[in-house]
Design a protein around this motif. Structure first.
Motif, mmCIF file in Angstrom:
data_model
loop_
_atom_site.group_PDB
_atom_site.id
_atom_site.type_symbol
_atom_site.label_atom_id
_atom_site.label_comp_id
_atom_site.label_asym_id
_atom_site.label_seq_id
_atom_site.Cartn_x
_atom_site.Cartn_y
_atom_site.Cartn_z
ATOM 1 N N THR A 98 20.324 -7.863 58.991
ATOM 2 C CA THR A 98 19.633 -8.970 59.677
ATOM 3 C C THR A 98 19.281 -10.084 58.708
ATOM 4 N N HIS A 99 18.956 -9.774 57.474
ATOM 5 C CA HIS A 99 18.606 -10.782 56.485
ATOM 6 C C HIS A 99 19.203 -10.365 55.145
ATOM 7 N N ALA A 100 19.548 -11.350 54.320
ATOM 8 C CA ALA A 100 20.118 -11.072 52.994
ATOM 9 C C ALA A 100 19.945 -12.293 52.112
ATOM 10 N N THR A 101 19.919 -12.075 50.818
ATOM 11 C CA THR A 101 19.816 -13.183 49.874
ATOM 12 C C THR A 101 21.160 -13.883 49.757
ATOM 13 N N VAL A 102 21.114 -15.072 49.223
ATOM 14 C CA VAL A 102 22.330 -15.857 49.054
ATOM 15 C C VAL A 102 23.256 -15.147 48.072
ATOM 16 N N GLY A 103 24.522 -15.026 48.436
ATOM 17 C CA GLY A 103 25.507 -14.382 47.591
ATOM 18 C C GLY A 103 25.633 -12.901 47.822
ATOM 19 N N THR A 104 24.813 -12.351 48.744
ATOM 20 C CA THR A 104 24.864 -10.919 49.032
ATOM 21 C C THR A 104 25.703 -10.698 50.280
ATOM 22 N N ASP A 105 26.467 -9.638 50.275
ATOM 23 C CA ASP A 105 27.322 -9.317 51.415
ATOM 24 C C ASP A 105 26.462 -9.145 52.659
ATOM 25 N N ARG A 106 26.827 -9.875 53.787
ATOM 26 C CA ARG A 106 26.069 -9.789 55.032
ATOM 27 C C ARG A 106 26.724 -8.849 56.036
ATOM 28 N N LEU A 107 27.825 -8.239 55.687
ATOM 29 C CA LEU A 107 28.528 -7.359 56.605
ATOM 30 C C LEU A 107 28.459 -5.885 56.207
ATOM 31 N N VAL A 108 28.562 -5.620 54.908
ATOM 32 C CA VAL A 108 28.591 -4.220 54.436
ATOM 33 C C VAL A 108 27.310 -3.936 53.663
ATOM 34 N N PRO A 109 26.495 -2.987 54.113
ATOM 35 C CA PRO A 109 25.294 -2.632 53.345
ATOM 36 C C PRO A 109 25.679 -1.998 51.998
ATOM 37 N N LEU A 110 24.816 -2.224 51.003
ATOM 38 C CA LEU A 110 25.032 -1.615 49.688
ATOM 39 C C LEU A 110 24.936 -0.089 49.757
ATOM 40 N N LEU A 111 24.185 0.426 50.719
ATOM 41 C CA LEU A 111 24.027 1.871 50.901
ATOM 42 C C LEU A 111 24.308 2.188 52.352
ATOM 43 N N ASN A 112 25.068 3.238 52.593
ATOM 44 C CA ASN A 112 25.292 3.639 53.979
ATOM 45 C C ASN A 112 24.058 4.331 54.526
#
Length: 469
Positions: A98-112
């Motif tokens: 729902t929210h992410a910092t600039v430059g961070t992937d908005r589709l794939v979470p870093l952790l499942n």
């Protein structure tokens, strides 16, 4: 393996053949190398943990700030993090970011989902490879749970820590060998300075020869173990020199004493053989026998002194010796002496520890000396006093002047140099007495008897076990 065996066998021998300075420096350098390597390893480990803890705390702080904003509904569409922390807010119901910092992937979470649940339960950061997410290097990533079924993921790049550790490792890799070389050189110089007095001792010992007996080893100025060693060695050299002087003096005096009876025997035999018709052979035989007896006594005295020196100041045997019977038997031998010899035993139970034969020789030498110089009588007394056995031999002769009473105990010392060989011995009797008494732990001295002279011998009484009642 077989070729390496000789090398392993010869390595200790090679090490032992090196100089002491080299071995000490090598050992100190090895210890320093191990200490520096361990210190570098510990330093890098501490730096790693400290820097990792710093970025973990920063990530935790940022994650909790975002969670607070999530819980309060203050989140905007774009998140900003001045410190470069990567943030993802995930709705667990849909699995969407729902929210992410600039430059961070908005589709794939870093952790499942499963990894997020484990990270929330663990409540600590973990390493994550950033390459699959388009982020170079490794990441430190953690997750915290927020209201509304949402999870906040915070991640920080580990590249800064890696660069710091590589820089520190390069510094240590270059600086540690330089420091080791510096410390090894300092150890070489310090050990060389420490061993320099020992080298001086070695050179001093090499200069001492049989013709330079009075030389001494150099004593260093520092009050350390080397100075103690030099002092001890000089004391040993002094004792050896004194022993050598005593031995040479003994040999010279013995040769002088032997020359007189041998010359007398030779003269008597030459006169007898030159004029056999006018020679009284019985008188000649008696004169030769007298000189032979004198030689025999001198040989026995020299042998007694040699045995005392060989034993190093200890008696030949250590056994209980009852002094009262020994004194009585010794005095009985002088029944036909030129002056009467009396015996006074004040205490019957006087027992000492030592050699009965040596103690009997002490009594014989003292009584012989007293009979030789007594005017009318000799008295031998034995008593116990203050834990010691006191044996005194008193004569009424001319005595000995007080300044000479200690000197007469030296070997081959005779105060009356003008007396004939028939009137005195070789000057070894009192020397044997003193050496024997010292070997038994006692003392002997001469004192004025007014008139005459008194020889006083003190020997410690034998220790006896207390009897049971």
């Amino acid at each position: 393996m077989a070729a390496d065996a000789p090398a392993r066998l010869t390595a200790p021998g090679w090490w032992r053949r090196r100089s002491l300075r080299f071995r000490l420096t090598a050992a100190a350098s090895l210890v320093l190398a191990l200490a520096l390597a361990a210190s570098a390893w510990v330093l890098l480990g501490v730096m790693d943990r400290s820097l990792t803890r710093t970025i973990d705390e920063s990530a935790f702080q940022r994650a909790h700030q975002v969670r607070a904003d999530v819980d309060a509904g203050r989140l905007t569409g774009e998140l900003s993090t001045p410190d470069g922390t990567l943030i993802q807010v995930i709705d667990e119901a849909t699995g969407r970011i729902t929210h992410a910092t600039v430059g961070t992937d908005r589709l794939v979470p870093l952790l499942n989902r499963r990894e997020r649940a484990a990270a929330v339960r663990a409540d600590r950061a973990r390493f994550l490879d950033g390459e699959p997410y388009g982020i170079p290097g490794r990441l430190r990533v953690l997750a915290v749970s927020a209201d509304g079924g949402r999870t906040v993921i915070a991640a920080r790049s580990y590249e800064e820590v890696s660069k710091s550790l590589r820089a520190a490792g390069q510094v240590l890799l270059l600086g540690t060998p330089m420091l080791l070389v510096l410390l090894a050189g300092a150890s070489w110089m310090i050990i060389g300075g420490t061993l320099r007095p020992i080298s001086a001792l070695r050179r001093g010992a090499a200069e001492i020869s049989g013709t330079a007996r009075s030389r001494r080893l150099p004593v260093p100025e520092a009050h350390d173990e080397v100075r103690s060693l030099a002092t001890t060695l000089n004391d040993m050299l002094n004792r050896l020199e004194n022993a050598d002087k005593r031995q040479r003096a003994l040999i010279a005096d013995a040769a002088h004493e032997l020359r007189s009876p041998l010359a007398s025997i030779r003269l008597q035999l030459e006169v007898a053989l030159g004029h056999p018709e006018r020679q009284d052979w019985r008188e000649t035989a008696e004169g030769v026998l007298e000189d032979v007896l004198r030689l025999s006594r001198l040989a026995e005295d020299l042998l007694a002194l040699a045995r005392l020196d060989e034993r190093g100041g200890t008696p030949a045997r250590r056994e209980p010796v009852e002094m009262a019977p020994l004194v009585r038997r010794g005095v009985e031998r002088y029944a036909e002496a030129s002056v009467p010899v009396t015996c006074v035993v004040g205490d019957e139970d006087v027992t000492v520890t030592g050699d009965a034969l040596d103690l009997g020789r002490v009594l014989t030498n003292l009584v012989d000396n007293a009979v030789r110089h007594a005017a009318s009588a000799v008295e031998v007394e034995l008593r116990a006093l203050d834990g010691t056995a006191v044996l005194t031999v008193t004569d009424d002769g001319p005595g000995i002047p007080e300044p000479d009473r200690e000197r007469v105990f030296d070997r081959f010392t005779r105060l009356d140099t003008a007396r004939s060989r028939d009137e005195g011995g070789a000057g070894l009797g009192l020397a044997i007495v003193r050496e024997t008494v010292r070997a038994h732990g006692g003392t002997v001295h001469l004192e004025d008897a007014a008139p005459g002279l008194r020889a006083v011998v003190r020997l410690p009484l034998a220790r006896t076990c207390p009897s049971a009642d």
